[in-house]
Motif scaffolding. Structure first.
Motif, PDB file in Angstrom:
ATOM      1  N   SER A 100       0.837  -1.190   0.000  1.00  0.00           N
ATOM      2  CA  SER A 100       0.000   0.000   0.000  1.00  0.00           C
ATOM      3  C   SER A 100       0.875   1.244   0.000  1.00  0.00           C
ATOM      4  CB  SER A 100      -0.933   0.012   1.219  1.00  0.00           C
ATOM      5  OG  SER A 100      -0.178   0.047   2.414  1.00  0.00           O
ATOM      6  N   GLY A 101       0.360   2.309  -0.581  1.00  0.00           N
ATOM      7  CA  GLY A 101       1.058   3.579  -0.624  1.00  0.00           C
ATOM      8  C   GLY A 101       1.974   3.715  -1.817  1.00  0.00           C
ATOM      9  N   ALA A 102       2.320   4.942  -2.139  1.00  0.00           N
ATOM     10  CA  ALA A 102       3.230   5.226  -3.242  1.00  0.00           C
ATOM     11  C   ALA A 102       4.667   5.245  -2.743  1.00  0.00           C
ATOM     12  CB  ALA A 102       2.858   6.563  -3.878  1.00  0.00           C
ATOM     13  N   GLY A 103       5.599   5.478  -3.665  1.00  0.00           N
ATOM     14  CA  GLY A 103       7.005   5.554  -3.322  1.00  0.00           C
ATOM     15  C   GLY A 103       7.811   4.482  -4.002  1.00  0.00           C
ATOM     16  N   VAL A 104       8.969   4.137  -3.434  1.00  0.00           N
ATOM     17  CA  VAL A 104       9.874   3.149  -4.020  1.00  0.00           C
ATOM     18  C   VAL A 104       9.418   1.740  -3.638  1.00  0.00           C
ATOM     19  CG1 VAL A 104      12.252   2.323  -4.125  1.00  0.00           C
ATOM     20  CG2 VAL A 104      11.783   4.780  -3.939  1.00  0.00           C
ATOM     21  N   ILE A 105       9.328   0.868  -4.635  1.00  0.00           N
ATOM     22  CA  ILE A 105       8.917  -0.521  -4.430  1.00  0.00           C
ATOM     23  C   ILE A 105       9.967  -1.411  -5.054  1.00  0.00           C
ATOM     24  CG2 ILE A 105       7.120  -2.243  -4.855  1.00  0.00           C
ATOM     25  CD1 ILE A 105       5.199   0.185  -5.310  1.00  0.00           C
ATOM     26  N   THR A 106      10.529  -2.327  -4.298  1.00  0.00           N
ATOM     27  CA  THR A 106      11.540  -3.246  -4.807  1.00  0.00           C
ATOM     28  C   THR A 106      10.989  -4.667  -4.830  1.00  0.00           C
ATOM     29  OG1 THR A 106      12.469  -3.602  -2.602  1.00  0.00           O
ATOM     30  CG2 THR A 106      13.417  -1.805  -3.932  1.00  0.00           C
ATOM     31  N   PHE A 107      11.569  -5.502  -5.690  1.00  0.00           N
ATOM     32  CA  PHE A 107      11.126  -6.887  -5.868  1.00  0.00           C
ATOM     33  C   PHE A 107      12.251  -7.643  -6.560  1.00  0.00           C
ATOM     34  CE2 PHE A 107       9.275  -3.882  -8.857  1.00  0.00           C
ATOM     35  CZ  PHE A 107       9.841  -4.275 -10.060  1.00  0.00           C
ATOM     36  N   PRO A 108      12.225  -8.978  -6.566  1.00  0.00           N
ATOM     37  CA  PRO A 108      13.260  -9.739  -7.271  1.00  0.00           C
ATOM     38  C   PRO A 108      13.324  -9.337  -8.740  1.00  0.00           C
ATOM     39  CG  PRO A 108      11.988 -11.179  -5.851  1.00  0.00           C
ATOM     40  CD  PRO A 108      11.288  -9.861  -5.847  1.00  0.00           C
ATOM     41  N   ALA A 109      14.516  -9.195  -9.260  1.00  0.00           N
ATOM     42  CA  ALA A 109      14.699  -8.739 -10.640  1.00  0.00           C
ATOM     43  C   ALA A 109      13.884  -9.591 -11.608  1.00  0.00           C
ATOM     44  CB  ALA A 109      16.176  -8.791 -11.010  1.00  0.00           C
ATOM     45  N   ALA A 110      13.198  -8.919 -12.510  1.00  0.00           N
ATOM     46  CA  ALA A 110      12.359  -9.598 -13.499  1.00  0.00           C
ATOM     47  C   ALA A 110      12.705  -9.071 -14.887  1.00  0.00           C
ATOM     48  CB  ALA A 110      10.881  -9.377 -13.206  1.00  0.00           C
ATOM     49  N   THR A 111      12.830  -9.989 -15.847  1.00  0.00           N
ATOM     50  CA  THR A 111      13.068  -9.600 -17.237  1.00  0.00           C
ATOM     51  C   THR A 111      11.726  -9.598 -17.953  1.00  0.00           C
ATOM     52  OG1 THR A 111      15.277 -10.550 -17.200  1.00  0.00           O
ATOM     53  CG2 THR A 111      14.295 -10.160 -19.368  1.00  0.00           C
ATOM     54  N   LEU A 112      11.358  -8.453 -18.495  1.00  0.00           N
ATOM     55  CA  LEU A 112      10.023  -8.285 -19.064  1.00  0.00           C
ATOM     56  C   LEU A 112      10.021  -7.140 -20.059  1.00  0.00           C
ATOM     57  CD1 LEU A 112       9.502  -5.600 -17.253  1.00  0.00           C
ATOM     58  CD2 LEU A 112       8.502  -7.172 -15.612  1.00  0.00           C
ATOM     59  N   SER A 113       8.951  -7.049 -20.826  1.00  0.00           N
ATOM     60  CA  SER A 113       8.794  -5.934 -21.764  1.00  0.00           C
ATOM     61  C   SER A 113       7.681  -4.990 -21.332  1.00  0.00           C
ATOM     62  CB  SER A 113       8.505  -6.455 -23.181  1.00  0.00           C
ATOM     63  OG  SER A 113       7.315  -7.202 -23.208  1.00  0.00           O
ATOM     64  N   LYS A 114       6.976  -5.322 -20.242  1.00  0.00           N
ATOM     65  CA  LYS A 114       5.897  -4.465 -19.751  1.00  0.00           C
ATOM     66  C   LYS A 114       5.723  -4.704 -18.254  1.00  0.00           C
ATOM     67  CE  LYS A 114       0.970  -3.474 -20.545  1.00  0.00           C
ATOM     68  NZ  LYS A 114      -0.197  -3.747 -21.428  1.00  0.00           N
ATOM     69  N   ILE A 115       5.590  -3.622 -17.492  1.00  0.00           N
ATOM     70  CA  ILE A 115       5.382  -3.726 -16.055  1.00  0.00           C
ATOM     71  C   ILE A 115       4.207  -2.832 -15.662  1.00  0.00           C
ATOM     72  CG2 ILE A 115       7.127  -1.955 -15.542  1.00  0.00           C
ATOM     73  CD1 ILE A 115       7.762  -3.613 -12.974  1.00  0.00           C
ATOM     74  N   THR A 116       3.297  -3.372 -14.871  1.00  0.00           N
ATOM     75  CA  THR A 116       2.026  -2.715 -14.578  1.00  0.00           C
ATOM     76  C   THR A 116       1.923  -2.390 -13.096  1.00  0.00           C
ATOM     77  OG1 THR A 116       0.913  -3.852 -16.390  1.00  0.00           O
ATOM     78  CG2 THR A 116      -0.488  -2.998 -14.631  1.00  0.00           C
ATOM     79  N   PHE A 117       1.530  -1.162 -12.802  1.00  0.00           N
ATOM     80  CA  PHE A 117       1.213  -0.747 -11.434  1.00  0.00           C
ATOM     81  C   PHE A 117      -0.300  -0.658 -11.331  1.00  0.00           C
ATOM     82  CE2 PHE A 117       0.495   2.470  -8.076  1.00  0.00           C
ATOM     83  CZ  PHE A 117       1.179   1.851  -7.033  1.00  0.00           C
ATOM     84  N   GLU A 118      -0.886  -1.536 -10.506  1.00  0.00           N
ATOM     85  CA  GLU A 118      -2.334  -1.641 -10.391  1.00  0.00           C
ATOM     86  C   GLU A 118      -2.794  -1.142  -9.030  1.00  0.00           C
ATOM     87  OE1 GLU A 118      -5.826  -5.031 -10.193  1.00  0.00           O
ATOM     88  OE2 GLU A 118      -3.723  -5.555  -9.927  1.00  0.00           O
ATOM     89  N   ILE A 119      -3.660  -0.145  -9.033  1.00  0.00           N
ATOM     90  CA  ILE A 119      -4.214   0.413  -7.801  1.00  0.00           C
ATOM     91  C   ILE A 119      -5.540  -0.279  -7.519  1.00  0.00           C
ATOM     92  CG2 ILE A 119      -5.020   2.509  -6.652  1.00  0.00           C
ATOM     93  CD1 ILE A 119      -3.308   4.055  -8.763  1.00  0.00           C
ATOM     94  N   THR A 120      -5.613  -1.001  -6.407  1.00  0.00           N
ATOM     95  CA  THR A 120      -6.836  -1.731  -6.057  1.00  0.00           C
ATOM     96  C   THR A 120      -7.610  -1.077  -4.928  1.00  0.00           C
ATOM     97  OG1 THR A 120      -5.646  -3.196  -4.537  1.00  0.00           O
ATOM     98  CG2 THR A 120      -5.810  -3.891  -6.832  1.00  0.00           C
ATOM     99  N   GLY A 121      -7.055  -0.019  -4.342  1.00  0.00           N
ATOM    100  CA  GLY A 121      -7.758   0.728  -3.308  1.00  0.00           C
ATOM    101  C   GLY A 121      -7.176   2.124  -3.199  1.00  0.00           C
ATOM    102  N   ALA A 122      -8.026   3.120  -2.952  1.00  0.00           N
ATOM    103  CA  ALA A 122      -7.561   4.502  -2.849  1.00  0.00           C
ATOM    104  C   ALA A 122      -8.563   5.317  -2.060  1.00  0.00           C
ATOM    105  CB  ALA A 122      -7.358   5.110  -4.238  1.00  0.00           C
TER     106      ALA A 122
END
Length: 523
Positions: free
Chosen positions: A487-509
């Protein structure tokens, strides 16, 4: 004559239901957004709209039998489902399957007495080889990104009455998009129509599709007295090497815009029996009698504007053959209830050649003659896929990342956008511009032309809108896998992923989110 020319060139996607489908050999994914891409256009957007299988389960099929099994193992005939099709569908792998939620048959993809279905070609492609798609007594159907070819009504094998895609008997709200429909001859070689509608079929859009190498493009109404079909849109299609019926329009109102007609050998848009055709900004070339009332004394009507006629020949009129040219004039006035943007006719051959048909990346015109990737039809799901959970993160408190922001110069899309905002605003390096969804939830993506490695994102809210973002998920846009949630905005880290598209999905606000920058980093 025309047929001889045509022949020469013709040579040259409840638990019990999911488990049952899996047992039938279909690879199952959990419920997700409709696989259909882009917003429905034209008359299919009316009468409540056309959403197909949005909100339902998604399954994968590589045979016609698996398509039928997916339909038959739903909870009921209206349970939404998206069927992702890959490979070749033919008579050998298309058998009847029985169930409470379907009515199928051998040798044809039977969408009969059902609703809320999307069929979309994925992977290396989906080809329906000599197997037609039959839509009957059904509603809310999407067919996208498939090729249907060489469907015969006579000879062997036969399927679907010889129609590549055929609709009949109280059909409502069908969107056929980015498909290729083709034959290898005319009626004498055993083929019939590529895209036919009969017996009270209404609210249909055919968009960004390629129809070619057939005697008959498609009819609307089976006789001069069968005029129950209505509200049809044809746009950004290419009609190539066809003898006639592009379309044959009996009684219906049709909006026909930004299509490219090349090699119409005998007659083109045939408005008859009171049919009304709004013909806007099309490009007709190397063709004959591309608009009029043909082979009947029951007159149809048209409204014309902005069309280009390039090397079009016109016959002299007779009592039952009345071309609109050589200087086509409007004979009626037609209004449509939906918004649309016309490309200039001069660019139609180029933009249609780059967008129309299966395997073209589902690109659409931006209304300024430029192909672009479309927006997804619906938001991504709000329930994480339990088979691919991602790590849960607390509200980020880490400092801004260092390194190169990979979003600059990338592309972007999303689920929806509020008026005055743009997906591109999240990657322009300008905190004064932002993207906001049309509501309090939605998703925005950053994408690249080839795969890159990402392990960190930074979501920066616009001034005056900080703290609005609640629950979120970060998704691998290529696979749908959840990379992170929290939850919340800011810096988000995760295991490195190789991809051509990355999606930020807001499910509550707590209010309408405003994302000024969506930064992405390799590490």
């Amino acid at each position: 004559m025309g047929r001889a020319r045509a022949r020469r060139a013709r040579g040259a996607v409840g638990a019990l239901a999911v488990a049952a489908v899996a047992a039938a050999g279909v690879v199952v994914a959990m419920p997700q957004a409709s696989a259909a891409v882009g917003g429905v256009t034209g008359f299919a957007s009316q009468n409540g709209g056309t959403t197909g299988g949005a909100g339902g389960a998604t399954v994968r099929a590589t045979t016609g039998t698996q398509i039928h099994a997916a339909l038959c193992n739903r909870a009921d005939s209206a349970t939404p489902i998206t069927i992702l099709v890959e490979g070749t569908i033919n008579h050998a792998n298309t058998a009847k399957v029985s169930g409470e939620s379907c009515n199928t048959a051998d040798g044809v993809i039977e969408l009969k007495q059902i609703s809320n279905v999307t069929i979309i070609g994925v992977g290396s492609g989906a080809v329906f080889d000599q197997v037609g798609i039959h839509i009957r007594e059904s509603k809310n159907i999407i067919v996208q990104n498939v090729t249907v070819k060489n469907v015969k009504k006579s000879g062997s094998p036969t399927s679907n009455g010889g129609d590549a895609i055929g609709m009949e008997s109280n059909v409502r709200n069908v969107w056929v998009d980015h498909v290729t429909l083709e034959a290898s001859g005319g009626e004498s070689e055993g083929y019939d129509g590529l895209f036919d509608m009969k017996d009270n079929t209404q609210y249909v859009t055919l968009s960004y599709s390629l129809l070619r190498n057939s005697g008959r493009g498609g009819l609307v109404g089976s006789s001069e007295t069968e005029v129950s079909n209505n509200y049809l849109t044809y746009h950004h299609n290419r009609y190539e090497n066809l003898d006639s019926r592009v379309p044959l329009l009996r009684g219906a109102t049709a909006h026909i815009y930004n299509n490219h007609y090349a090699g119409i050998n005998e007659s083109g848009i045939n408005s008859r029996a009171g049919g009304k055709a709004k013909v806007d900004n099309n490009y007709f070339e190397d063709s004959k009698d591309v608009l009029g009332t043909f082979y009947t004394t029951t007159t149809g009507y048209w409204q014309v504007g902005g069309n280009t006629f390039d090397n079009v020949t016109w016959s002299s009129p007779t009592s039952d053959y009345r071309p609109a040219g050589p200087d086509p004039k409007s004979t009626t006035t037609i209004s449509v209830p939906y918004a649309y943007t016309l490309d200039s006719a001069s660019c139609v051959p180029d933009v249609v050649s780059r967008t129309a048909g299966a395997g073209k990346g589902l690109q659409v015109s931006d209304g300024n003659c430029t192909p672009q990737s479309p927006d997804p039809t619906t938001p991504a799901p709000t329930t994480p896929n339990p088979t691919t959970p991602g790590p849960t993160s607390p509200a980020p408190t880490t400092p801004p990342p260092s390194g190169t922001n990979l979003s600059i110069g990338a592309g972007s899309d999303g689920s929806s956008k509020a008026d005055g905002t743009s997906y591109g605003n999240v990657r322009d390096g300008n905190m004064a511009t932002y993207w906001s969804p049309a509501g309090t939830t939605g998703s925005v993506s950053v994408k690249w032309g080839s795969a890159i490695t990402v392990s960190k994102i930074n979501i920066r809210e616009a001034a005056g809108a900080t703290g609005r973002i609640g629950a979120y998920r970060v998704l691998n846009g290529d696979t749908g896998a959840v990379l992170a949630s929290g939850s919340g905005a800011g810096v988000i880290t995760f295991p490195a992923a190789t991809l051509s598209k990355i999606t930020f999905e807001i499910t509550g606000a707590s209010g309408a989110p405003q994302i000024a920058e969506y930064e992405t980093y390799a590490g």
